[in-house]
Every structure is written in C-alpha cells, then in structure tokens.
Design a protein around this motif. Structure first.
Motif: not given
Ligand code: MRU
Length: 371
Positions: A190, A192, A194
């Motif tokens: 959440d 971001h 990876d």
C-alpha cells in the motif's frame, strides 16, 4: 479486507440475527460459502475440520464459541460446571495453536465474574468482540512494525523488487484483518514498495496455494505459487530476499511452531544468509514454556488429508486419491523451528530478537502463565 469491493473478515458477529458467522475456508478459492455457528458442536467442527484455521482466527473463534456455549438452544441456565466443561471441549478442538486456549480462557474468565445468565451472556459477547477487534489492531501494528524491514531491503535493492517467501496462510484469513506474515506485505504494498511473494503451496491442505494466493490476488499483489520443496533452490539463486512466516505457538525463549515444512525453510534461509522473520501477536506466545521441541504438542491429523488432493474439475470441487490405495500415510501438521534459526519476531509492540531476554524485554508484563 477487500474481496471484490466488499469488506470481509473470516469471522464476524451478525448483530441482526445475533449469530456468529464464518467463511468456510475448506472451499476457497473456488467457492465463498458463509456458515453460521449456532452450537458448541458447530464451533468445534469448524475448528477441527478447518472451516476456520490459523492461530489468531482459531483464538477468535474459541472466544466467540464461549458466547455460543451460553446461548445455544439447549443451555439457557447458568450452570457453571456445564459452562466450564463446554469451554474445555472447545479448547480440545486443536492442540497446537496457543491462541485457542488464550481466547477461550479470556472470555471464560470474564463470564465467571458474573452470576446471572443474562449478565454472563453480555460479558461473553463483549469480551469475545474485544478479542476480535484487538487481534485486528494487533495485526495492523505488526504490519506497521514489519514495514521497516521491507523498506530497508527495498532501499538496499535501490527500489528493485523485494522477493518475500511465505509458508502456509498467515494472512487475514488466518487472523481477523491484515494477517501476521502478510501484514508487513500489505502495508508495504500500500506504500508502493515493489514486491513479489513466493507462495509455498503448503501440502497437504494447500493453505498457500488456495488461501494465500487468493488473498494476495484479491489485493493485487504479485505472487507466484511454488512447490513446498522449491524454496531452497530459489534462495540459492538469489531469488528470495527474506522469509516471513506466522506461528501457531512460540515459546518465551523463541522456539516457533508453525505449519509443517517451516523448519526446512528456516534451515535453507540460514544456509543462504537470508533473514527469516516470524510475525505474531502476543496471544501466540506460550509464556509458560521454553523448549518448543519438547513442550509444544504437534497435531497429527487424518492421513486422508495426505492421500487425497482437492481441486476444481469441470466447475466442481472434487477430491482425488494420489498414493496407492493401501499405502499408509502420516500427517504431522506442524514442526518446530528452533530460536537460533529465527532472525527476529515482528509483534504488535515492535521487532525483537529470538531470545528469551529480548522477548521478555518487549513483554515485561507477561508472567509465566499457566492454563
Ligand atoms: O493448520 P492451519 O491452517 O491452522 O495452520 C496455520 C498455520 O500454520 C499458520 O502459519 C499459523 O497459524 C500462523 S497464522 C497467522
């Protein structure tokens, strides 16, 4: 958590019908079926046959089961001996997960402070719902604390994909919300970061392939299902940055009981210099024991769970026999990973090393409890 745009938990109390309801996890990912738990026998069947499973969820089910024991149709008086026997029956449903005893005892103790039946029912429901909500918050906090580990690996990898390996299902289906092992993963996703998750299929009941893969997919998280034996190979080839698993019971000295096969992942992680973290709420610690191999009872389940494999065929869930009809099978459901192989614990209070001193420094208020 979100399932196709709808907020779902694996257990809840329906205020309108005053019924405990669960997702029948035996049928996931192919069918999403809701069941009511109206009697103690329903509660015991749901735990034993694994309609509900995963340590924190078993604890929540046990807690609500104590409420069910007071309101079930055939028992409306306040017979304390009968009530205590029903609590003991619920605690007998599965032997390894600490949370079951913790959840049942917590609600039983609240009930026994009252004398009238009405007050007992109200106390049971209030305490059981408190258990459910507290466990949801604990898992959220595990996610917040575990995030720092994933952020650091992502930083070291200059933002390239962080590859996490997990075993069994220690996701929200095994808890109430967020999961334990998956909580840092959901939190990092959440934010971001990876990431990609290697999902051990987790024979014999395939909690990884059926449940973890389903959960991660519903949240849009990249994942790949692998055989239980693939982890070591992936680690040797630099394809795993860290392992995070849950646990069913952890001693105050840091020995970890979890789904069978966890120990082998820890050995492979150690051999390859890969961090091996265990995520758990404090309800999973057994404060009374230190030697996990000697003192944690390991459940042995029906060998048919090994002999038969369940899946979808022509739109129907079917079960097929794998070994020769007469070959015996043995179904040890958990193993114990010694503390020395654990890099650290991710708890609702923060991260600590897998030593008695570090665990007790984080939980100084937890005395040596008995059941
Ligand atoms: O037999 P199960 O499916 O109840 O076993 C569950 C596990 O082993 C989980 O890894 C464990 O309970 C951690 S749950 C957050």
């Amino acid at each position: 958590m979100q399932v196709d745009g709808k907020q779902m938990r694996p257990i809840w109390f329906d205020m309108e019908s005053k019924t405990v309801q669960i997702i029948d996890q035996r049928l996931l990912p192919h069918e999403l079926v809701i069941e009511d738990l109206n009697t103690v026998d329903d509660v015991i069947r749901a735990i034993k046959d694994m309609y509900v499973r995963g340590a924190p969820l078993i604890g929540a089910t046990g807690a609500l089961g104590v409420y069910v024991s007071l309101v079930q149709a055939n028992h409306k008086d306040s017979d304390t001996a009968y009530f205590e026997a029903e609590c003991a029956r619920i605690k007998d449903a599965r032997p390894t997960a600490m949370n079951l005893f913790w959840g049942v005892d917590r609600v039983r103790d609240a009930v026994l402070k009252e004398t009238s039946h009405g007050a007992r029912v109200r106390a049971a429901l209030a305490e059981a719902l408190a258990v459910v909500e507290e466990e949801a918050v604990n898992c959220q906090k595990i996610g917040e604390h575990g995030l720092s580990i994933l952020q650091e690996i992502s930083r070291q990898k200059k933002g390239n994909t962080v590859n996490i390996l997990t075993h069994c299902n220690a996701g929200w289906l095994a808890c109430v919300e967020y999961g334990t092992a998956t909580a840092p993963i959901y939190t990092a996703f959440d934010k971001h970061i990876d990431l990609h998750v290697w999902v051990d299929e987790t024979r014999p009941l395939n909690q990884g392939a059926r449940l973890t893969a389903w959960e991660l997919g519903k949240h849009g998280i990249r994942h790949t299902v692998i055989t239980d034996n693939a982890g070591g190979h992936l680690m040797q080839h630099g394809l795993v940055d860290l392992v995070i698993v849950g646990t069913d019971r952890t001693t105050r000295a840091g020995d970890v009981a979890n789904k069978i096969g966890t120990y082998l992942k820890a050995l492979a992680a150690r051999d390859n210099g890969i961090p091996f973290y265990v995520a758990l709420p404090s309800s999973t610690f057994d404060w009374a024991i230190t030697d996990g191999i000697k003192d944690i009872p390991i459940e042995e389940r029906n060998p048919d769970e090994i002999r038969y494999v369940q899946g979808l065929l022509n739109g129907k869930i079917v079960s097929v026999l794998v070994p020769p009809e007469n070959s015996p099978a043995a179904n040890h459901a958990f193993d114990v990973t010694p503390a020395r192989l654990v890099t650290g614990f991710i708890t609702e209070r923060g991260i600590c090393k897998a030593t008695e001193a570090d665990i007790m420094a984080l939980f100084p208020d937890k005395g040596i409890a008995s059941r």
